[in-house]
Design a protein around this motif. Structure first.
Motif, short mmCIF file in Angstrom:
data_model
loop_
_atom_site.label_atom_id
_atom_site.label_comp_id
_atom_site.label_asym_id
_atom_site.label_seq_id
_atom_site.Cartn_x
_atom_site.Cartn_y
_atom_site.Cartn_z
N TYR A 225 0.82 -1.20 0.00
CA TYR A 225 0.00 0.00 0.00
C TYR A 225 0.86 1.26 0.00
O TYR A 225 0.52 2.25 -0.65
CB TYR A 225 -0.92 -0.01 1.22
CG TYR A 225 -1.99 1.07 1.16
CD1 TYR A 225 -3.10 0.92 0.33
CD2 TYR A 225 -1.89 2.23 1.93
CE1 TYR A 225 -4.06 1.90 0.26
CE2 TYR A 225 -2.86 3.21 1.87
CZ TYR A 225 -3.95 3.04 1.03
OH TYR A 225 -4.90 4.01 0.97
N SER A 226 1.97 1.22 0.71
CA SER A 226 2.88 2.36 0.73
C SER A 226 3.46 2.62 -0.66
O SER A 226 3.56 3.76 -1.11
CB SER A 226 4.01 2.11 1.73
OG SER A 226 3.50 1.88 3.02
N ALA A 227 3.84 1.53 -1.34
CA ALA A 227 4.39 1.67 -2.69
C ALA A 227 3.33 2.17 -3.67
O ALA A 227 3.59 3.04 -4.50
CB ALA A 227 4.97 0.33 -3.16
N MET A 228 2.11 1.64 -3.55
CA MET A 228 1.04 2.07 -4.43
C MET A 228 0.67 3.52 -4.19
O MET A 228 0.09 4.20 -5.05
CB MET A 228 -0.18 1.18 -4.24
CG MET A 228 -1.29 1.38 -5.25
SD MET A 228 -0.85 0.79 -6.90
CE MET A 228 -1.56 -0.86 -6.83
N GLY A 229 1.01 4.04 -3.01
CA GLY A 229 0.71 5.43 -2.68
C GLY A 229 1.39 6.44 -3.58
O GLY A 229 1.04 7.63 -3.56
N LEU A 230 2.35 6.01 -4.38
CA LEU A 230 2.95 6.91 -5.37
C LEU A 230 1.89 7.51 -6.29
O LEU A 230 2.05 8.61 -6.82
CB LEU A 230 3.99 6.16 -6.22
CG LEU A 230 5.33 5.81 -5.57
CD1 LEU A 230 6.15 4.95 -6.52
CD2 LEU A 230 6.09 7.06 -5.20
#
Length: 422
Positions: A225-230
């Motif tokens: 989820y943190s990576a997709m937050g881009l």
């Protein structure tokens, strides 16, 4: 109307009233956020007269410092009840926000900003636990409806900030900041009167203050989820810079894209988000979001190769596709964040969830400008492929998490191994 006297959830407090209070309170606080966030940089640089580099450094320090509050605040929410911790955090946010109007030095700015981020992180952890308890029989539908009003509140606040920015006086900026401080206080009062004082849930003997860090499927999900937050800053940061530097699109295009992004999310969040209620559905929503980003990013890159009158049309199309992906991504993310967390440890788990998201957002500007923008159009293709890859990992991670929880819930065999197998 929200009535007073909210007591414990065991006293027959209607779930609908708690949900209504959360929606109204969240809307009010997000209007304040929209007012402040839109004009904050201008206030600190033009009114307080801090150099932009110092403001950036102070915000970075504050953002990193704020991460420290996530899990401890979540543990407090699980131990003493989430509403108490949440209201305390909202009160601290009101105080720190009001303190911004008194600042005259970088050191004071950095200190207040750090306290503000600590309070915001604590509010996210405890508030997430409150939302989990108030979700009722259809928590996914409630979370989607809540996010709709959150987005709408930001839009309303942003429009109000535009008026103050146009006026451009210290008084106008001060009014924005104090209005944001008041929004936290109002949200707290609404929650105090409308949200039950949920009792802490019984905790198993194996529960630890850092149990979430040993939950590998959940930690893996938070990393995804943190990576997709881009994708959030792709529209708010990367695309405006790209359009300005690489296309001849009119400058009003940037404002139009913000409006389109917000409008699509407001219109579709409840409709699509209500369909995502189980971990399996959350994983599939994550995958679908990645595929939509794989389409939207190349469309954004193509705006540099079309005539000036075509670029705005293509950019709007790209943002529409991207925004639908954002709705699926947020719906899947919140469903997994809540359904994979044990009920007795929602605060701790939401604390880690918030830490992961905030850390990803802190790194996003560096990655988007230092890698994607530096590579040009190939960078956009790389970004789309990366987001699609992250999304593709959603279903297997969700399935892994479900298997691990099913195994944990399986009763232990009684007697000796030989007797158990007899």
């Amino acid at each position: 109307m929200i009535r007073g006297g909210a007591g414990d959830d065991t006293a027959g407090e209607p779930t609908a009233r708690a949900q209504r209070a959360l929606i109204v309170g969240s809307f009010v606080s997000r209007v304040g956020n929209g007012l402040f966030n839109t004009a904050a940089i201008l206030y600190f640089t033009l009114v307080v007269h801090l150099p932009a580099t110092q403001v950036g450094a102070g915000l970075t320090i504050a953002g990193l410092g704020g991460l420290l509050a996530g899990i401890p605040a979540g543990n407090l929410a699980d131990r003493y009840g989430p509403r108490t911790v949440w209201l305390t955090a909202l009160a601290l946010q009101a105080v720190t926000m009001a303190a911004f109007v008194t600042l005259h030095s970088w050191l004071a700015f950095t200190l207040v900003a750090t306290l503000d981020r600590l309070a915001a992180t604590a509010s996210g952890a405890a508030g997430g636990a409150v939302v989990a308890r108030a979700g009722g029989e259809r928590p996914a539908a409630f979370r989607a409806r809540l996010r709709t009003f959150v987005n709408l509140g930001v839009v309303v606040g942003t429009l109000g900030a535009a008026v103050a920015i146009q006026i451009g006086t210290r008084t106008a900026y001060t009014a924005l900041i104090l209005a944001n401080a008041a929004s936290f206080a109002c949200a707290g009062l609404i929650a105090l009167r409308g949200v039950p004082n949920y009792r802490p849930l019984p905790r198993p003997a194996e529960h630890r203050r850092w149990s979430v860090l040993a939950d590998r499927p959940y930690v893996s999900f938070v990393a995804l989820y943190s990576a997709m937050g881009l994708q959030y800053q792709t529209v708010s940061l990367l695309l405006p810079i790209w359009l300005t530097a690489h296309t001849d699109a009119p400058r009003w295009t940037v404002a139009a894209l913000y409006a389109v992004n917000s409008g699509v999310c407001v219109l579709l969040q409840s409709r699509l988000g209500a369909r995502v209620e189980t971990p399996g559905q959350g994983g599939r929503a994550f995958r679908l979001a990645g595929l939509l980003f794989l389409v939207s990013c190349p469309l954004m890159a193509l705006t540099a190769d079309v005539p000036a009158w075509v670029a705005p049309v293509l950019a709007v199309l790209a943002v529409c596709v991207h925004s639908v992906g954002e709705v699926w991504e947020s719906s899947g993310g919140f469903t997994l964040a809540f359904t994979l967390a044990p009920e007795h440890a929602q605060g701790q788990y939401q604390g880690l969830f918030g830490i992961g998201f905030d850390a990803g957002q802190a790194l996003a500007p560096l990655l988007l400008t230092g890698v994607v923008l530096a590579l040009g159009q190939p960078g956009w293709l790389l970004l789309g492929a990366f987001l699609a890859g992250v999304g593709a990992a959603g279903p297997p991670v969700a399935a892994w998490a479900e298997r691990s929880r099913a195994a944990d819930a399986r009763p232990e065999p009684v007697g000796t191994p030989e007797q158990a197998g007899a």
